[in-house]
Design a protein around this motif. Structure first.
Motif, PDB file in Angstrom:
ATOM      1  N   CYS A 199       0.990  -0.789  -0.118  1.00  0.00           N
ATOM      2  CA  CYS A 199      -0.206  -0.448  -0.358  1.00  0.00           C
ATOM      3  C   CYS A 199       0.524   1.414  -0.164  1.00  0.00           C
ATOM      4  N   LEU A 200       2.405   0.974   0.049  1.00  0.00           N
ATOM      5  CA  LEU A 200       3.089   2.494  -0.006  1.00  0.00           C
ATOM      6  C   LEU A 200       4.051   2.350  -1.109  1.00  0.00           C
ATOM      7  N   TYR A 201       3.858   3.467  -1.905  1.00  0.00           N
ATOM      8  CA  TYR A 201       4.698   3.168  -2.431  1.00  0.00           C
ATOM      9  C   TYR A 201       6.388   3.364  -2.722  1.00  0.00           C
ATOM     10  N   GLU A 202       5.885   3.548  -1.429  1.00  0.00           N
ATOM     11  CA  GLU A 202       8.312   3.122  -1.396  1.00  0.00           C
ATOM     12  C   GLU A 202       8.643   1.564  -1.183  1.00  0.00           C
ATOM     13  N   ASN A 203       7.254   1.317  -0.369  1.00  0.00           N
ATOM     14  CA  ASN A 203       7.969  -0.096  -0.167  1.00  0.00           C
ATOM     15  C   ASN A 203       7.364  -0.969  -1.595  1.00  0.00           C
ATOM     16  N   LEU A 204       6.695  -0.663  -3.194  1.00  0.00           N
ATOM     17  CA  LEU A 204       6.640  -1.606  -3.438  1.00  0.00           C
ATOM     18  C   LEU A 204       7.532  -1.835  -4.722  1.00  0.00           C
ATOM     19  N   SER A 205       7.292  -3.520  -4.687  1.00  0.00           N
ATOM     20  CA  SER A 205       8.308  -4.116  -5.466  1.00  0.00           C
ATOM     21  C   SER A 205       8.222  -4.057  -6.870  1.00  0.00           C
ATOM     22  N   PRO A 206       9.420  -4.740  -7.264  1.00  0.00           N
ATOM     23  CA  PRO A 206       9.057  -3.963  -9.358  1.00  0.00           C
ATOM     24  C   PRO A 206       8.289  -4.907  -9.917  1.00  0.00           C
ATOM     25  N   ASN A 207       7.568  -4.100 -10.623  1.00  0.00           N
ATOM     26  CA  ASN A 207       6.261  -5.322 -11.066  1.00  0.00           C
ATOM     27  C   ASN A 207       4.899  -5.491 -10.736  1.00  0.00           C
ATOM     28  N   LYS A 208       4.414  -4.977  -9.574  1.00  0.00           N
ATOM     29  CA  LYS A 208       3.960  -4.659  -8.211  1.00  0.00           C
ATOM     30  C   LYS A 208       2.915  -3.774  -8.458  1.00  0.00           C
TER      31      LYS A 208
END
Length: 453
Positions: free
Chosen positions: A245-254
């Motif tokens: 739910c947080l952009y800074e933690n979002l994995s690539p291609n997720k």
């Protein structure tokens, strides 16, 4: 009958942990909803995960009932299902009780004097021995670090650093660290609860997105299935919310879990609440480790020189964080714990490396023969993307209670609701806390439905 069915609202529960199961059970009581639970894995229980090794139940996840007494909902459930199987009473047939010591809660006073829990412990521990040099036992600092590691299992953080003192958590009366024993386990309890539900759990149904742009929420799963619902109860762990739910933690291609993204205040709450990293390692010896081996249980005291051991430093530096070996019932199994930054190291280590580390430490500590370690069992909670950690903790300099309140607030006129241990101010990090939040959100929907029925 058909008109009654048409009036039913569709509810999707995301997650078949104890909160999700509790929510579904409560909703089904009133016959007002059609309920489906979407579970990402192939089992129910979430962070309650019981394995079986040599016919011995082993808790890889939740272990204790915190406050094993009449006020604890999990205690009551265990008591009920124990009696239902013909066992008269809950203890000692079902629960193994610890020696509980009641303390005085001076947290508000402590919080005004110290930055975090570690600084409080360090200062107070030092006071115990100040001015008593002749009475100070050897390796007093080693004793302190062992105690801090033990406390970190429940309090979280890295050696309790950064953990707040004046939290909103409320201890229930009764044994604080009771365990299931004999054939009973958290897995046993989960199965009993699942058996009370209709066939409503869809396993291997990881939710990719929850789209709330329309009046009906659209839930899309990794397996390609889609569901529309009037209400969605989200019970995934806080670690998943932090990752999804947080952009800074979002994995690539997720993609983000919610479409549109959660409101800013909800994201701030998710970002601000702490989430502990704890690992439990189960060692399997080649024979029953009886009392003659002096391992029942074993607290490891690391002297200053031990931490500079060249073998440990070169091969497994994380091993200096190990501090406990505790026997699992009457078996050849022992559990050990690791916390904080060392968890990632242990989860990345191979079984062979873990066996070598424990074997080296035990041979270093004992002159007599110790049975051989033949296997290692653990669940890697931190690296498992369905969890990303273990449980909520109260961080210093953060108003955890206020953030939990923001996190649990429903969205879009109760279109999306939030449950799970991270959504209770009083009982976060506990099984009974998670259970009560599931009931809380189900009752929220039930009360609304009854108003318009």
């Amino acid at each position: 009958m058909s008109s009654r069915i048409e009036l039913k609202k569709k509810v999707i529960v995301v997650g078949a942990g104890i909160a999700g199961i509790a929510a579904a059970r409560e909703l089904y009581k009133h016959d007002l909803f059609d309920v489906v639970i979407l579970e990402a894995s192939n089992r129910a229980g979430g962070r309650m995960f019981t394995g079986n090794i040599d016919n011995t139940p082993v808790e890889f996840g939740a272990t204790f009932i915190h406050g094993a007494g009449e006020h604890n909902a999990i205690y009551q459930l265990a008591k009920y299902y124990g009696k239902a199987t013909g066992i008269d009473g809950i203890s000692p047939a079902i629960l193994k009780h610890s020696d509980d010591i009641e303390g005085t809660n001076n947290s508000s006073t402590w919080a005004s004097m110290y930055n975090d829990l570690y600084s409080y412990l360090d200062a107070e521990f030092t006071k115990c021995f100040s001015g008593n040099a002749l009475k100070t036992p050897p390796y007093v600092k080693s004793m302190f670090y062992t105690f801090v590691n033990w406390l970190t299992i429940s309090e979280g953080g890295d050696h309790c650093r950064g953990i707040g003192i004046n939290g909103s958590y409320r201890n229930l009366p009764g044994d604080r660290e009771a365990r299931f024993e004999n054939i009973y386990s958290y897995g046993y309890l989960i199965q009993k609860l699942v058996d009370t539900l209709p066939d409503c759990i869809h396993y291997n149904s990881e939710v990719l997105s929850i789209n709330t742009e329309n009046s009906s929420a659209l839930i899309t799963c990794k397996n390609g299935c889609q569901y529309e619902a009037d209400h969605v109860i989200v019970t995934v762990p806080l670690g998943v919310l932090k990752k999804r739910c947080l952009y800074e933690n979002l994995s690539p291609n997720k993609q983000l879990l919610f479409i549109p993204a959660l409101p800013a205040e909800k994201q701030i709450a998710i970002r601000s609440i702490g989430f502990a990293q704890v690992g439990k390692i189960v060692l399997q010896f080649d024979q029953e480790v009886t009392s003659k081996y002096k391992l029942i249980p074993l607290m490891i005291l690391w002297r200053p020189d031990d931490k500079h051991d060249p073998v440990i430093n070169k091969k497994f530096p994380w091993a200096t964080e190990l501090f406990l070996l505790e026997r699992i019932q009457n078996s050849n199994l022992y559990e050990s714990w690791v916390t904080g930054s060392a968890v990632a190291c242990v989860e990345q280590a191979s079984k062979e490396e873990i066996i070598e580390a424990f074997t080296y430490i035990l041979n270093k500590a004992f002159k007599h023969h110790i049975p051989n370690i033949v296997d290692v069992h653990m669940h890697k909670w931190q690296s498992d993307p369905l969890f990303n950690g273990c449980y909520t903790v109260h961080l210093a300099d953060v108003n955890t209670s206020a953030n939990i309140t923001k996190l649990r607030e429903p969205l879009n006129n109760n279109q999306v609701l939030f449950a799970g241990e991270a959504t209770t101010e009083e009982y976060y990090s506990t099984v009974h806390g998670a259970y009560l939040t599931g009931i809380r959100e189900a009752k929220r929907l039930t009360e609304i439905k009854k108003l318009f029925t």
